[in-house]
Motif scaffolding. Structure first.
Motif, PDB file in Angstrom:
ATOM      1  N   ASP A 327       0.961 -51.870  18.622  1.00 32.12           N
ATOM      2  CA  ASP A 327      -0.339 -52.129  19.242  1.00 32.12           C
ATOM      3  C   ASP A 327      -0.636 -51.155  20.382  1.00 32.12           C
ATOM      4  OD1 ASP A 327      -0.721 -54.154  17.501  1.00 32.12           O
ATOM      5  OD2 ASP A 327      -0.288 -55.786  18.908  1.00 32.12           O
ATOM      6  N   ASN A 330      -1.609 -46.973  18.899  1.00 29.01           N
ATOM      7  CA  ASN A 330      -2.958 -46.589  18.456  1.00 29.01           C
ATOM      8  C   ASN A 330      -3.898 -46.295  19.626  1.00 29.01           C
ATOM      9  OD1 ASN A 330      -2.295 -46.678  15.773  1.00 29.01           O
ATOM     10  ND2 ASN A 330      -2.885 -48.834  15.529  1.00 29.01           N
ATOM     11  N   PRO A 331      -4.045 -47.242  20.575  1.00 26.22           N
ATOM     12  CA  PRO A 331      -4.946 -46.914  21.703  1.00 26.22           C
ATOM     13  C   PRO A 331      -4.413 -45.763  22.552  1.00 26.22           C
ATOM     14  CG  PRO A 331      -3.832 -49.002  22.092  1.00 26.22           C
ATOM     15  CD  PRO A 331      -3.563 -48.647  20.673  1.00 26.22           C
ATOM     16  N   SER A 333      -2.733 -43.139  21.472  1.00 21.80           N
ATOM     17  CA  SER A 333      -3.066 -41.887  20.774  1.00 21.80           C
ATOM     18  C   SER A 333      -4.507 -41.501  21.023  1.00 21.80           C
ATOM     19  CB  SER A 333      -2.806 -42.056  19.268  1.00 21.80           C
ATOM     20  OG  SER A 333      -1.446 -42.295  19.023  1.00 21.80           O
ATOM     21  N   THR A 334      -5.405 -42.504  20.932  1.00 19.52           N
ATOM     22  CA  THR A 334      -6.827 -42.240  21.200  1.00 19.52           C
ATOM     23  C   THR A 334      -7.018 -41.764  22.625  1.00 19.52           C
ATOM     24  OG1 THR A 334      -7.436 -43.956  19.606  1.00 19.52           O
ATOM     25  CG2 THR A 334      -9.120 -43.266  21.186  1.00 19.52           C
ATOM     26  N   LEU A 335      -6.339 -42.417  23.571  1.00 18.57           N
ATOM     27  CA  LEU A 335      -6.448 -42.055  24.980  1.00 18.57           C
ATOM     28  C   LEU A 335      -5.973 -40.623  25.215  1.00 18.57           C
ATOM     29  CD1 LEU A 335      -6.973 -42.791  27.946  1.00 18.57           C
ATOM     30  CD2 LEU A 335      -4.662 -43.734  28.027  1.00 18.57           C
ATOM     31  N   SER A 338      -8.442 -38.126  23.900  1.00 19.43           N
ATOM     32  CA  SER A 338      -9.636 -38.075  24.766  1.00 19.43           C
ATOM     33  C   SER A 338      -9.343 -37.309  26.050  1.00 19.43           C
ATOM     34  CB  SER A 338     -10.102 -39.494  25.104  1.00 19.43           C
ATOM     35  OG  SER A 338     -10.438 -40.199  23.930  1.00 19.43           O
TER      36      SER A 338
END
Length: 537
Positions: A327, A330-331, A333-335, A338
């Protein structure tokens, strides 16, 4: 003693048939006290006795005889029956006060038989009738000596027997005391052992070679669900189902107690066993045996504990960590994507101050990513879920590869020491071994000054390859060395110097042990540390 000399002269030429001819060895040691108020007759008898090898003391009366006996006790006394002041019977009584067994032989005329009988009743040994026949004298003396010697021998044997009986009784008493003391000590030791075993949280069961249960403690009864039921043999335990961890049924011969009875030794082996109430429990067993003088198994000992709840909690932890890491990844990796795009945009626009702030955020995100990776890897290694892709690896090449991925500032601090150009080969998973080397090098660089050197030294040993990572850093306190490779452990100085989860060295140990190797450390506070990786060649 009138006519005695004539009688003795006859005896000297024609001895009695009762006589044992010739002087004997016993006679050479025999002392005779001769008492006679007739000096002529006594002197003649003395001469004959001396000629036969006897030691003779000749005295004329009873008082002198008693005095002589007190001075040197004779072996035989020859005395005239009728003498002035003290007759032969009275002399016998006086002499028996000195030695109750002293043989006294009286010499008397044929008409004195009544006196002789009275004397025999008073303790006389024998009598001789005058005129004396020397053969009879010699025979009578020899018989008295033999009887006295036999009596003394019997007395000696009696005393010896009594001494033996006394010594034997003493030994029996001592032996009985020792046996009782030994039994008391054994009983006390057995009581102490039983008390110790009863207070253990682990179950303990001991069986003999006939499979009879010798001892089972309270913890074992609780773990196995036996209650207070009587347990005679291990066959009663085998009535309950048991499986291995793959849920395959275990034959009675494959169960811990049976294996220990065969002399097998095992440590922390787990099985699944059904209790009488129908519950399946996971038991961890350690077994050994005690052998007799012939090398045969006399006792089998199994120690076990119920790890059902522990394994359940471990599984929950693994599931939780897997869920958390999934959990978070995923966020994160996005962070990271960005932040990377934002930093590039600011660099293009020349916003140096804002770009520096974003760079710090990017480093923090990278540290979080590393923590999640370490957490996931540690959990996977603990569960034994990693397959090693073994191949021949040159440890020098692995070190070069790890150093090549470092930035220039850190890479230039590392020196590799190795002999010759030949490879340092070990069989293992290259990517996993690189992870161990990377963790060791990262720690050495992290806990040293920015300009402090770090040395990697490779050494070939018989059957193994050693890789030492030597730093000149802050060092490790002695009390922390034993805990250094445990999960989440960090020294106080390490916490103050750098951040982290405390999993890097723990992961390095798990990977090394999976390769059949070991990892060691020596350190001195303020001077630095040496981490040694030892792998089978």
């Amino acid at each position: 003693m009138g006519g005695a000399r004539k009688a003795m002269a006859v005896a000297d030429s024609a001895r009695s048939p009762r006589e044992v001819p010739g002087p004997r060895e016993t006679a050479l040691r025999a002392r005779i006290l001769l008492v006679d108020d007739d000096e002529s007759a006594g002197g003649a008898l003395e001469a004959l006795l001396r000629a036969d090898g006897f030691s003779v003391s000749f005295v004329p009366d009873g008082e002198t005889a008693v005095a002589e006996a007190r001075r040197t006790l004779p072996d035989v006394v020859l005395t005239d029956l009728h003498m002035p002041t003290m007759d032969g019977v009275s002399l016998c009584k006086r002499l028996h006060e000195l030695d109750g067994d002293l043989p006294v032989i009286v010499m008397t005329a044929d008409g004195d038989r009544a006196s002789v009988i009275q004397g025999l009743r008073a303790g006389l040994h024998d009598y001789l009738i005058k005129p004396l026949d020397y053969g009879e004298v010699q025979w009578c003396v020899d018989r008295a000596l033999e009887q006295r010697g036999a009596k003394r021998e019997r007395e000696r044997l009696r005393l010896q027997t009594e001494e033996l009986h006394r010594a034997l009784n003493e030994r029996l008493v001592l032996s009985s005391i020792r046996e009782q003391e030994h039994a008391e000590v054994e009983a006390e030791q057995r009581a102490q052992l039983n008390a110790l075993l009863e207070n253990l949280s682990e179950g303990v069961m001991i069986v003999d070679r006939s499979s009879r249960v010798v001892m089972v403690n309270s913890a074992a009864r609780a773990i196995l669900g036996l209650g207070d039921s009587k347990l005679d043999g291990i066959e009663q335990l085998h009535t309950r189902e048991a499986h291995d961890l793959q849920r395959r049924p275990l034959h009675s011969s494959e169960r811990p107690l049976s294996r220990a009875l065969r002399g097998e030794q095992f440590v922390d082996e787990e099985i699944l066993r059904m209790r009488p109430d129908g519950q399946w429990r996971r038991l961890c067993s350690t077994g050994t045996s005690v052998r007799d003088a012939s090398g045969e198994v006399a006792l089998a000992i199994v120690v076990f504990r119920d790890v059902t709840e522990l394994r359940r909690l471990e599984q929950q932890r693994e599931e939780y960590l897997a869920l958390v890491s999934h959990d978070l990844r995923n966020p994160l990796s996005t962070l990271m994507m960005s932040v990377s795009l934002l930093k590039r945009s600011m660099d293009e626009k020349g916003l140096a101050q804002e770009s520096s702030i974003v760079a710090r955020a990017e480093r923090s995100a990278n540290r979080m990513k590393l923590m999640i990776e370490e957490l996931t890897e540690a959990t996977t290694l603990e569960a034994g879920g990693v397959t090693l892709h073994r191949e021949a690896c040159d440890l020098r090449e692995l070190v070069v590869a790890v150093v090549g991925r470092l930035d220039e500032a850190r890479a230039c601090r590392i020196t590799i020491e190795a002999e010759g150009a030949s490879p340092y080969l070990a069989v293992g998973d290259a990517s996993r071994l690189e992870r161990v080397i990377a963790n060791l090098l990262t720690n050495a660089l992290k806990y040293s000054a920015d300009d402090a050197p770090v040395t990697v030294r490779l050494t070939r040993r018989t059957g193994s390859i050693e890789l030492d990572v030597i730093d000149r850093g802050i060092g490790i306190a002695p009390e922390s060395l034993k805990l250094l490779f445990e999960r989440y452990f960090r020294t106080a100085a390490g916490k103050a110097h750098a951040s982290g989860l405390g999993l890097g060295l723990y992961i390095a140990r798990l990977i090394t042990e999976a390769h059949g190797g070991r990892i060691e450390v020596s350190s001195e506070v303020g001077k630095g540390s040496t981490f040694r990786l030892v792998l089978p060649a």
